[in-house]
Enzyme design. Structure first.
Site, PDB file in Angstrom:
ATOM      1  N   GLN A 124     -12.588   9.077  -1.511  1.00  0.00           N
ATOM      2  CA  GLN A 124     -11.173   9.021  -1.867  1.00  0.00           C
ATOM      3  C   GLN A 124     -10.983   7.955  -2.949  1.00  0.00           C
ATOM      4  O   GLN A 124     -11.061   6.761  -2.668  1.00  0.00           O
ATOM      5  CB  GLN A 124     -10.396   8.636  -0.602  1.00  0.00           C
ATOM      6  CG  GLN A 124      -8.927   8.506  -0.759  1.00  0.00           C
ATOM      7  CD  GLN A 124      -8.289   8.022   0.560  1.00  0.00           C
ATOM      8  OE1 GLN A 124      -8.940   7.941   1.599  1.00  0.00           O
ATOM      9  NE2 GLN A 124      -7.020   7.696   0.511  1.00  0.00           N
ATOM     10  N   GLY A 125     -10.753   8.384  -4.176  1.00  0.00           N
ATOM     11  CA  GLY A 125     -10.625   7.446  -5.289  1.00  0.00           C
ATOM     12  C   GLY A 125      -9.166   7.157  -5.589  1.00  0.00           C
ATOM     13  O   GLY A 125      -8.590   7.751  -6.518  1.00  0.00           O
ATOM     14  N   SER A 127      -7.560   3.487  -4.826  1.00  0.00           N
ATOM     15  CA  SER A 127      -7.334   2.084  -5.176  1.00  0.00           C
ATOM     16  C   SER A 127      -8.023   1.706  -6.482  1.00  0.00           C
ATOM     17  O   SER A 127      -9.095   2.226  -6.804  1.00  0.00           O
ATOM     18  CB  SER A 127      -7.868   1.170  -4.073  1.00  0.00           C
ATOM     19  OG  SER A 127      -7.295   1.490  -2.845  1.00  0.00           O
ATOM     20  N   SER A 165     -14.792   4.121  -0.433  1.00  0.00           N
ATOM     21  CA  SER A 165     -15.738   4.212   0.681  1.00  0.00           C
ATOM     22  C   SER A 165     -16.712   5.360   0.467  1.00  0.00           C
ATOM     23  O   SER A 165     -16.298   6.475   0.123  1.00  0.00           O
ATOM     24  CB  SER A 165     -14.994   4.433   2.001  1.00  0.00           C
ATOM     25  OG  SER A 165     -14.233   3.308   2.316  1.00  0.00           O
ATOM     26  N   GLU A 248      -4.520  11.090   8.575  1.00  0.00           N
ATOM     27  CA  GLU A 248      -5.191   9.801   8.670  1.00  0.00           C
ATOM     28  C   GLU A 248      -4.634   9.024   9.859  1.00  0.00           C
ATOM     29  O   GLU A 248      -5.347   8.309  10.544  1.00  0.00           O
ATOM     30  CB  GLU A 248      -4.951   9.029   7.368  1.00  0.00           C
ATOM     31  CG  GLU A 248      -5.764   7.782   7.233  1.00  0.00           C
ATOM     32  CD  GLU A 248      -5.529   7.133   5.868  1.00  0.00           C
ATOM     33  OE1 GLU A 248      -6.486   7.066   5.102  1.00  0.00           O
ATOM     34  OE2 GLU A 248      -4.403   6.723   5.573  1.00  0.00           O
ATOM     35  N   GLU A 367       0.763  -6.241   6.409  1.00  0.00           N
ATOM     36  CA  GLU A 367       2.002  -6.798   5.857  1.00  0.00           C
ATOM     37  C   GLU A 367       2.872  -5.683   5.280  1.00  0.00           C
ATOM     38  O   GLU A 367       4.085  -5.639   5.502  1.00  0.00           O
ATOM     39  CB  GLU A 367       1.695  -7.830   4.756  1.00  0.00           C
ATOM     40  CG  GLU A 367       1.036  -9.112   5.237  1.00  0.00           C
ATOM     41  CD  GLU A 367      -0.467  -8.961   5.461  1.00  0.00           C
ATOM     42  OE1 GLU A 367      -1.037  -7.901   5.117  1.00  0.00           O
ATOM     43  OE2 GLU A 367      -1.081  -9.905   6.000  1.00  0.00           O
TER      44      GLU A 367
HETATM   45  C1  LIG Z   1     -13.093  -1.145   4.529  1.00  0.00           C
HETATM   46  C2  LIG Z   1     -12.195  -0.642   3.441  1.00  0.00           C
HETATM   47  C3  LIG Z   1     -12.335   0.648   2.983  1.00  0.00           C
HETATM   48  C4  LIG Z   1     -11.521   1.117   1.960  1.00  0.00           C
HETATM   49  N1  LIG Z   1     -11.728   2.400   1.500  1.00  0.00           N
HETATM   50  C5  LIG Z   1     -10.972   2.863   0.478  1.00  0.00           C
HETATM   51  C6  LIG Z   1     -11.225   4.162  -0.075  1.00  0.00           C
HETATM   52  O1  LIG Z   1     -12.106   4.900   0.381  1.00  0.00           O
HETATM   53  N2  LIG Z   1     -10.485   4.564  -1.125  1.00  0.00           N
HETATM   54  C7  LIG Z   1      -9.492   3.798  -1.674  1.00  0.00           C
HETATM   55  O2  LIG Z   1      -8.843   4.250  -2.594  1.00  0.00           O
HETATM   56  N3  LIG Z   1      -9.234   2.547  -1.187  1.00  0.00           N
HETATM   57  C8  LIG Z   1      -9.962   2.066  -0.137  1.00  0.00           C
HETATM   58  N4  LIG Z   1      -9.729   0.801   0.362  1.00  0.00           N
HETATM   59  C9  LIG Z   1      -8.753  -0.041  -0.328  1.00  0.00           C
HETATM   60  C10 LIG Z   1      -7.473  -0.257   0.461  1.00  0.00           C
HETATM   61  O3  LIG Z   1      -6.679   0.897   0.455  1.00  0.00           O
HETATM   62  C11 LIG Z   1      -6.770  -1.441  -0.196  1.00  0.00           C
HETATM   63  O4  LIG Z   1      -7.591  -2.578   0.018  1.00  0.00           O
HETATM   64  C12 LIG Z   1      -5.411  -1.687   0.389  1.00  0.00           C
HETATM   65  O5  LIG Z   1      -4.527  -0.654   0.032  1.00  0.00           O
HETATM   66  C13 LIG Z   1      -4.827  -3.028  -0.120  1.00  0.00           C
HETATM   67  O6  LIG Z   1      -4.856  -3.089  -1.491  1.00  0.00           O
HETATM   68  P1  LIG Z   1      -5.524  -4.330  -2.249  1.00  0.00           P
HETATM   69  O7  LIG Z   1      -6.874  -4.558  -1.685  1.00  0.00           O
HETATM   70  O8  LIG Z   1      -5.395  -4.085  -3.701  1.00  0.00           O
HETATM   71  O9  LIG Z   1      -4.659  -5.591  -1.823  1.00  0.00           O
HETATM   72  P2  LIG Z   1      -3.238  -6.021  -2.434  1.00  0.00           P
HETATM   73  O10 LIG Z   1      -2.351  -4.834  -2.472  1.00  0.00           O
HETATM   74  O11 LIG Z   1      -3.470  -6.761  -3.696  1.00  0.00           O
HETATM   75  O12 LIG Z   1      -2.735  -7.007  -1.312  1.00  0.00           O
HETATM   76  C14 LIG Z   1      -3.186  -8.367  -1.218  1.00  0.00           C
HETATM   77  C15 LIG Z   1      -2.381  -9.038  -0.118  1.00  0.00           C
HETATM   78  O13 LIG Z   1      -0.988  -9.044  -0.465  1.00  0.00           O
HETATM   79  C16 LIG Z   1      -0.227  -8.418   0.538  1.00  0.00           C
HETATM   80  N5  LIG Z   1       0.871  -7.661  -0.092  1.00  0.00           N
HETATM   81  C17 LIG Z   1       0.768  -6.771  -1.097  1.00  0.00           C
HETATM   82  N6  LIG Z   1       1.978  -6.259  -1.387  1.00  0.00           N
HETATM   83  C18 LIG Z   1       2.855  -6.823  -0.534  1.00  0.00           C
HETATM   84  C19 LIG Z   1       4.250  -6.692  -0.312  1.00  0.00           C
HETATM   85  N7  LIG Z   1       4.994  -5.858  -1.068  1.00  0.00           N
HETATM   86  N8  LIG Z   1       4.806  -7.421   0.671  1.00  0.00           N
HETATM   87  C20 LIG Z   1       4.070  -8.262   1.426  1.00  0.00           C
HETATM   88  N9  LIG Z   1       2.740  -8.434   1.289  1.00  0.00           N
HETATM   89  C21 LIG Z   1       2.140  -7.724   0.314  1.00  0.00           C
HETATM   90  C22 LIG Z   1      -1.172  -7.499   1.258  1.00  0.00           C
HETATM   91  O14 LIG Z   1      -0.738  -7.261   2.582  1.00  0.00           O
HETATM   92  C23 LIG Z   1      -2.462  -8.304   1.225  1.00  0.00           C
HETATM   93  O15 LIG Z   1      -2.475  -9.248   2.264  1.00  0.00           O
HETATM   94  C24 LIG Z   1     -10.525   0.298   1.392  1.00  0.00           C
HETATM   95  C25 LIG Z   1     -10.368  -0.998   1.855  1.00  0.00           C
HETATM   96  C26 LIG Z   1     -11.193  -1.482   2.872  1.00  0.00           C
HETATM   97  C27 LIG Z   1     -11.003  -2.886   3.344  1.00  0.00           C
END
Ligand SMILES: Cc1cc2nc3c(=O)[nH]c(=O)nc-3n(C[C@H](O)[C@H](O)[C@H](O)COP(=O)(O)OP(=O)(O)OC[C@H]3O[C@@H](n4cnc5c(N)ncnc54)[C@H](O)[C@@H]3O)c2cc1C
Length: 384
Positions: A124-125, A127, A165, A248, A367
């Site tokens: 799933q692409g 992020s 992933s 999901e 969050e």
């Molecule tokens: C094990 C694992 C597997 C994953 N697999 C996939 C995958 O297969 N495909 C894919 O596309 N993605 C995948 N992801 C990515 C995942 O979807 C993102 O990590 C997640 O959506 C958070 O985005 P970010 O990491 O950019 O964090 P950010 O969005 O940058 O967030 C950073 C911090 O800020 C907080 N924050 C952000 N916005 C707000 C707000 N508006 N209010 C309050 N707090 C806020 C968040 O809660 C977090 O604590 C995976 C992540 C993990 C950990």
């Protein structure tokens, strides 16, 4: 429970027990991610040959019909017997329904059986480095070859994804791209079903805190994708992304919960039998039980209405809390297990504890889910 589901459950359990030896993992515990992926594909192939993988999937994609609850039941029973890693297996639920709902019928009919039979894995692409919680800001760009979206035979993709992933194991990717103006947010996103061996794709795995290379950075450099691989409408990718949520957050969670019960049972087997342990395990059990009741209601609502929405943010918060509660209990009751490598003892707690920390991040952070609950369910103010 319906009579059909009860009959299916009985038949399934008897079959799984009869084939226990064939289905059990071939590797020594804890096994690597490569072991887990290979095991899952092997188990899928056995189940497909016996007709189980097809149950609950529509006939037009090679399934044998019946309600989606049948496949949820299969995943939960496999997880409860440690035949597959529940997190890996439940990814079928994330992407196959998307193909069924949004791909051309011929493409869905060709691709879905490959996923079910263990011949393929998909990723799933979504992020990107600067687009996670705020997915609508994604920038990976797709442009029509020749400049005309209506007549282009191919689309050319440039950009980067991250945290994808299983990208390095996958044959295909459900990819979200920017096709509208840079500031078009959710109105300018288009989804494609991309073959991962297309020239121009580079996968660079990332090591997780538990030492596994489960996810990856994926780079796209002039990657040409046939127009017929578009999922849904041009600039209609947001609907594709949102369609993933119901599955999901229903069947995937149900399978995860079955796995968490199994781990809590294992903890009870090996933890000290005293009052403190009873309290710690009891607290984790109560959380799991509340989660299971919630998840059951969600699945019935989905089966009855065909749609679930913002209220599944509650399920996401509960599943992450339940998962962390189980492994926090391990941390408290088995001194040293989490801190010290335990695989030599045939246990897997350390890796699982570390992985459980990600539960409040993947699939929507805790969050952000609490924001949705506050704003959309409790009407406690807007984002502005
Ligand atoms: C094990 C694992 C597997 C994953 N697999 C996939 C995958 O297969 N495909 C894919 O596309 N993605 C995948 N992801 C990515 C995942 O979807 C993102 O990590 C997640 O959506 C958070 O985005 P970010 O990491 O950019 O964090 P950010 O969005 O940058 O967030 C950073 C911090 O800020 C907080 N924050 C952000 N916005 C707000 C707000 N508006 N209010 C309050 N707090 C806020 C968040 O809660 C977090 O604590 C995976 C992540 C993990 C950990």
């Amino acid at each position: 429970m319906s009579a059909e589901l009860a009959a299916y459950r009985g038949e399934l359990r008897a079959w799984l027990e009869a084939h226990r030896e064939e289905l059990a993992p071939r590797y020594a515990l804890p096994g690597t991610l490569d072991d887990h992926v290979a095991q899952m594909q092997r188990v899928k192939a056995i189940l497909f040959d016996a007709g189980w993988m097809q149950r609950g999937w529509p006939e037009r994609v090679g399934g044998s019909g019946g309600p989606p609850m049948l496949r949820t039941e299969l995943g939960a029973n496999l997880a409860a017997r440690d035949f597959v890693d529940s997190g890996l297996f439940s990814l079928i639920e994330v992407l196959a329904p998307t193909l069924i709902d949004f791909a051309r019928p011929e493409l869905a009919a060709e691709a879905v059986p490959k996923l079910l039979s263990g011949a393929e894995l998909w990723c799933q692409g979504f992020s990107e480095p600067d687009s996670g919680s705020d997915l609508a800001s994604l920038r990976c760009r797709a442009v029509p070859e020749g400049g005309n979206a209506a007549t282009a035979a191919r689309w050319i993709i440039n950009g980067q994804k991250v945290w994808t992933s299983l990208a390095q194991f996958s044959q295909r990717c459900v990819l979200l791209t920017r096709t509208g103006p840079a500031d078009s947010r959710h109105r300018g996103i288009t989804a494609f079903f991309v073959d991962m061996d297309t020239p121009g794709i580079t996968v660079r795995p990332i090591e997780m805190i538990n030492g596994e290379l489960e996810f990856a950075e994926v780079f796209f450099e002039d990657v040409a994708v046939p127009a017929e691989r578009m999922l849904g409408e041009l600039n209609g990718g947001w609907a594709v992304a949102m369609s993933i949520l119901p599955y999901e957050r229903s069947s995937c969670f149900w399978q995860r919960i079955a796995y968490l019960y199994r781990r809590l049972e294992r903890l009870v087997e090996i933890a000290p039998q005293d009052d403190r342990a009873a309290e710690v395990v009891g607290n984790a059990y109560v959380q799991l039980h509340a989660l299971r009741a919630r998840s059951r209601a969600t699945q019935h609502r989905l089966a009855a209405t065909g749609a679930i929405g913002a209220e599944t943010s509650i399920d996401k918060v509960l599943v992450a809390a339940g998962e962390q509660a189980v492994f926090d209990a391990v941390h408290r009751l088995l001194p040293g297990m989490v801190e010290i490598e335990d695989s030599a003892a045939g246990e897997t707690w350390r890796g699982e504890y570390l992985y459980s920390r990600a539960a409040t991040i993947y699939g929507g952070t805790a969050e952000v889910q609490r924001n949705i609950i506050a704003r959309r369910l409790l009407d406690l103010g807007s984002d502005e």
